[in-house]
Design an enzyme around this catalytic site. Structure first.
Site, PDB file in Angstrom:
ATOM      1  N   CYS A 114       0.596  -1.006   0.244  1.00  0.00           N
ATOM      2  CA  CYS A 114       0.325   0.068   0.140  1.00  0.00           C
ATOM      3  C   CYS A 114       0.802   1.417  -0.039  1.00  0.00           C
ATOM      4  O   CYS A 114       1.246   1.591   1.021  1.00  0.00           O
ATOM      5  CB  CYS A 114      -0.815   0.088   1.060  1.00  0.00           C
ATOM      6  SG  CYS A 114      -1.760   1.797   1.364  1.00  0.00           S
ATOM      7  N   CYS A 117       0.678   3.776   3.137  1.00  0.00           N
ATOM      8  CA  CYS A 117       0.997   3.114   3.818  1.00  0.00           C
ATOM      9  C   CYS A 117       2.077   3.438   4.190  1.00  0.00           C
ATOM     10  O   CYS A 117       2.563   3.624   5.371  1.00  0.00           O
ATOM     11  CB  CYS A 117       0.840   1.973   3.862  1.00  0.00           C
ATOM     12  SG  CYS A 117      -1.197   1.466   4.045  1.00  0.00           S
TER      13      CYS A 117
END
Length: 152
Positions: A114, A117
């Site tokens: 991600c 993230c």
């Protein structure tokens, strides 16, 4: 009984059903998913045989099959060894850490793949260090790897 399938017939049936080819020494894992997305696996006591498969199917139908949940191993003291001040939340520790009414918890749900993230992770690690220095320790900064942990 001639109507009873032998292991070769059963193996051929499974291969056709799954669209795979198994060599004599190959084994395969069985995983069943219910309509709500819950996954089930045979218990370790069920052998990878026709009887074991039948028992698993019956257990699944009767709601007795063993749930399968991805769960990473819980680290010692739930600490991230590379990032002081960060609690590592796992499937096993979720209720204990995140739902703890005695503390406020900032939980970062992340995955390695991600991009957002990865961008925010250093900020979360800095927050962990800052809050670790507070005298009352009433705030927990935590991360949960969603790829390695499923929640019930």
């Amino acid at each position: 009984d001639q109507n009873e399938p032998d292991d070769r017939t059963f193996q051929a049936y499974i291969q056709q059903l799954l669209g795979i080819t198994l060599e004599q020494e190959d084994q395969f894992e069985i995983l069943a998913t219910s309509k709500d997305g819950t996954k089930y696996v045979p218990s370790e006591s069920q052998p990878p045989t026709e009887e074991g498969f039948e028992k698993f199917v019956l257990d699944f139908i009767e709601g007795k099959a063993q749930k399968f949940i991805h769960a990473q191993e819980r680290p010692p003291n739930d600490e991230d060894p590379e990032h002081p001040g960060i609690k590592v939340v796992t499937t096993e520790s979720f209720k204990e850490i995140v739902l703890n009414e005695d503390k406020d918890v900032l939980l970062d749900l992340w995955a390695e793949w991600c991009s957002p993230c990865v961008v925010i992770s250093p900020i979360i690690h800095q927050l962990g260090k800052l809050f670790m220095e507070l005298p009352d320790q009433s705030v927990v900064i935590a991360q949960l790897d969603v790829e390695r942990n499923e929640l019930d």
